[in-house]
Scaffold this motif. Structure first.
Motif, mmCIF file in Angstrom:
data_model
loop_
_atom_site.group_PDB
_atom_site.id
_atom_site.type_symbol
_atom_site.label_atom_id
_atom_site.label_comp_id
_atom_site.label_asym_id
_atom_site.label_seq_id
_atom_site.Cartn_x
_atom_site.Cartn_y
_atom_site.Cartn_z
ATOM 1 N N ILE A 71 0.849 -1.198 0.000
ATOM 2 C CA ILE A 71 0.000 0.000 0.000
ATOM 3 C C ILE A 71 0.882 1.245 0.000
ATOM 4 C CG2 ILE A 71 -1.706 1.311 1.326
ATOM 5 C CD1 ILE A 71 -2.769 -1.396 2.366
ATOM 6 N N TYR A 72 0.581 2.153 -0.904
ATOM 7 C CA TYR A 72 1.342 3.399 -1.065
ATOM 8 C C TYR A 72 1.339 4.205 0.240
ATOM 9 C CZ TYR A 72 2.448 8.081 -2.919
ATOM 10 O OH TYR A 72 2.996 9.305 -3.153
ATOM 11 N N SER A 73 2.477 4.801 0.580
ATOM 12 C CA SER A 73 2.587 5.625 1.778
ATOM 13 C C SER A 73 2.150 7.052 1.477
ATOM 14 C CB SER A 73 4.019 5.629 2.305
ATOM 15 O OG SER A 73 4.096 6.365 3.508
ATOM 16 N N TYR A 74 1.096 7.493 2.136
ATOM 17 C CA TYR A 74 0.530 8.821 1.857
ATOM 18 C C TYR A 74 1.544 9.946 2.046
ATOM 19 C CZ TYR A 74 0.067 9.495 6.955
ATOM 20 O OH TYR A 74 0.316 9.637 8.298
ATOM 21 N N SER A 75 2.499 9.762 2.955
ATOM 22 C CA SER A 75 3.478 10.820 3.215
ATOM 23 C C SER A 75 4.480 10.977 2.076
ATOM 24 C CB SER A 75 4.209 10.546 4.531
ATOM 25 O OG SER A 75 4.760 9.240 4.536
ATOM 26 N N ASN A 76 4.488 10.035 1.121
ATOM 27 C CA ASN A 76 5.357 10.159 -0.060
ATOM 28 C C ASN A 76 4.722 10.998 -1.169
ATOM 29 O OD1 ASN A 76 7.288 8.539 1.116
ATOM 30 N ND2 ASN A 76 6.670 6.685 0.053
ATOM 31 N N HIS A 77 3.449 11.288 -1.041
ATOM 32 C CA HIS A 77 2.748 12.025 -2.095
ATOM 33 C C HIS A 77 3.371 13.408 -2.270
ATOM 34 C CE1 HIS A 77 -0.508 13.945 -4.337
ATOM 35 N NE2 HIS A 77 -1.009 12.745 -4.548
ATOM 36 N N LYS A 78 3.537 13.820 -3.506
ATOM 37 C CA LYS A 78 4.226 15.085 -3.793
ATOM 38 C C LYS A 78 3.521 16.293 -3.203
ATOM 39 C CE LYS A 78 2.074 15.732 -8.364
ATOM 40 N NZ LYS A 78 1.248 16.882 -7.993
ATOM 41 N N ASP A 79 2.226 16.192 -2.943
ATOM 42 C CA ASP A 79 1.479 17.330 -2.406
ATOM 43 C C ASP A 79 1.349 17.305 -0.887
ATOM 44 O OD1 ASP A 79 1.018 18.225 -5.003
ATOM 45 O OD2 ASP A 79 -0.843 17.076 -5.194
ATOM 46 N N PHE A 80 1.819 16.240 -0.247
ATOM 47 C CA PHE A 80 1.576 16.091 1.191
ATOM 48 C C PHE A 80 2.246 17.200 2.000
ATOM 49 C CE2 PHE A 80 2.883 14.458 5.379
ATOM 50 C CZ PHE A 80 1.627 14.266 5.940
ATOM 51 N N SER A 81 3.543 17.380 1.821
ATOM 52 C CA SER A 81 4.281 18.362 2.613
ATOM 53 C C SER A 81 3.730 19.771 2.412
ATOM 54 C CB SER A 81 5.761 18.323 2.256
ATOM 55 O OG SER A 81 6.484 19.265 3.017
ATOM 56 N N ALA A 82 3.478 20.132 1.167
ATOM 57 C CA ALA A 82 2.941 21.468 0.885
ATOM 58 C C ALA A 82 1.573 21.651 1.522
ATOM 59 C CB ALA A 82 2.855 21.684 -0.621
ATOM 60 N N SER A 83 0.772 20.608 1.510
ATOM 61 C CA SER A 83 -0.592 20.710 2.045
ATOM 62 C C SER A 83 -0.601 20.917 3.551
ATOM 63 C CB SER A 83 -1.399 19.459 1.689
ATOM 64 O OG SER A 83 -1.555 19.352 0.290
ATOM 65 N N VAL A 84 0.274 20.217 4.278
ATOM 66 C CA VAL A 84 0.274 20.391 5.729
ATOM 67 C C VAL A 84 0.962 21.696 6.138
ATOM 68 C CG1 VAL A 84 0.112 17.919 6.226
ATOM 69 C CG2 VAL A 84 2.371 19.005 6.109
ATOM 70 N N ASN A 85 1.767 22.257 5.253
ATOM 71 C CA ASN A 85 2.436 23.516 5.564
ATOM 72 C C ASN A 85 1.635 24.748 5.172
ATOM 73 O OD1 ASN A 85 5.365 23.377 6.673
ATOM 74 N ND2 ASN A 85 5.243 21.665 5.257
ATOM 75 N N VAL A 86 0.686 24.590 4.260
ATOM 76 C CA VAL A 86 -0.033 25.769 3.775
ATOM 77 C C VAL A 86 -0.897 26.374 4.879
ATOM 78 C CG1 VAL A 86 -2.061 24.538 2.849
ATOM 79 C CG2 VAL A 86 -1.328 26.719 1.834
ATOM 80 N N ASP A 87 -1.444 25.557 5.741
ATOM 81 C CA ASP A 87 -2.177 26.031 6.919
ATOM 82 C C ASP A 87 -1.883 25.050 8.035
ATOM 83 O OD1 ASP A 87 -3.874 26.826 8.920
ATOM 84 O OD2 ASP A 87 -5.637 27.025 7.642
ATOM 85 N N ILE A 88 -0.982 25.440 8.926
ATOM 86 C CA ILE A 88 -0.518 24.504 9.949
ATOM 87 C C ILE A 88 -1.581 24.195 10.986
ATOM 88 C CG2 ILE A 88 1.871 25.231 9.661
ATOM 89 C CD1 ILE A 88 1.488 26.644 12.474
ATOM 90 N N ASN A 89 -2.672 24.938 11.007
ATOM 91 C CA ASN A 89 -3.706 24.735 12.024
ATOM 92 C C ASN A 89 -4.859 23.846 11.568
ATOM 93 O OD1 ASN A 89 -2.626 26.337 14.219
ATOM 94 N ND2 ASN A 89 -2.965 28.100 12.886
ATOM 95 N N VAL A 90 -4.791 23.370 10.327
ATOM 96 C CA VAL A 90 -5.807 22.424 9.863
ATOM 97 C C VAL A 90 -5.638 21.101 10.614
ATOM 98 C CG1 VAL A 90 -6.516 20.996 7.904
ATOM 99 C CG2 VAL A 90 -6.075 23.430 7.583
ATOM 100 N N ILE A 91 -6.742 20.516 11.046
ATOM 101 C CA ILE A 91 -6.709 19.199 11.673
ATOM 102 C C ILE A 91 -7.216 18.185 10.656
ATOM 103 C CG2 ILE A 91 -7.630 17.743 13.511
ATOM 104 C CD1 ILE A 91 -7.754 20.241 15.269
#
Length: 223
Positions: A71-91
């Motif tokens: 099963i693919y690791s979601y944290s490897n997705h190219k958009d993952f890092s940018a998505s969690v950094n764009v708004d650090i307060n999103v849960i």
């Protein structure tokens, strides 16, 4: 010095992000359930969870635990890092992670080994399905309270007022305040915060067969 001022000296009463050491807690709860007979390691994930896109629901719990699921690791997705950094307060909720950052299977289940954070996100959802509780409730009832791990929390999903260390390295500097987006996205795969003393106590009890029977503890340590 961090982005928001001087972090100061570290101390043993501070909470640190445990990262993937969280996986040992998740795995131990699954093995407790196997010991209780509420699941078996050969059960498929489809027995507990509704079908999920890009995930072979025939993968077994044992394959999740041992990172042989494909099963693919979601944290490897190219958009993952940018998505969690764009708004650090999103849960982030685990279901949102699985809807947003998944790709097709990387290999046939059981064919080889490849580390995947998604495996432990799925194990967290299975724990919820079996126990009928939120993951953090099972974590507290099964492990944290009975073992008197009094300074350990599932970050973001539990509240606490204890001091914490500087958190993650972000954009080249230590980010010394909570990071809800990253920590909630880590969840059952990496969302625990704990003190060094609690972590030492956890290791001592786990590997001295005080959490699981000796045979189940041995199975956990066997590749």
């Amino acid at each position: 010095t961090g982005k928001h001022g001087d972090i100061g000296d570290l101390s043993t009463d501070m909470l640190f992000e445990m990262g993937s050491i969280t996986k040992t807690f998740t795995a131990a709860m699954i093995l407790q359930m196997a010991e209780e007979g509420t699941l078996t390691l050969n059960d498929s994930i489809g027995k507990f969870l509704d079908p999920l896109e890009h995930i072979d629901m025939g993968v077994t719990i044992k394959q999740l635990l041992g990172h042989t699921s494909g099963i693919y690791s979601y944290s490897n997705h190219k958009d993952f890092s940018a998505s969690v950094n764009v708004d650090i307060n999103v849960i982030w909720q685990p279901e949102e992670i699985l809807d947003t950052f998944m790709k097709p299977m990387t290999f046939v289940p059981g064919a080889k080994w490849e580390y995947s954070n998604t495996n432990f996100l799925l194990l967290g959802l299975i724990i919820e399905a079996v126990d009928g509780n939120e993951f953090e409730e099972s974590l507290r009832k099964r492990l944290l309270d009975p073992l008197e791990l009094e300074h350990s929390y599932l970050d973001i999903f539990e509240s606490y007022n204890e001091p914490r260390s500087g958190t993650w390295l972000r954009n080249g500097v230590y980010f010394n305040e909570p990071f809800p987006a990253l920590m909630s996205a880590a969840w059952a795969a990496g969302g625990l915060v704990s003190t060094t003393e609690d972590l030492a106590l956890w290791a001592h009890t786990l590997y001295n067969n005080e959490v699981l029977s000796e045979s189940w503890t041995d199975s956990m340590k066997t590749p």
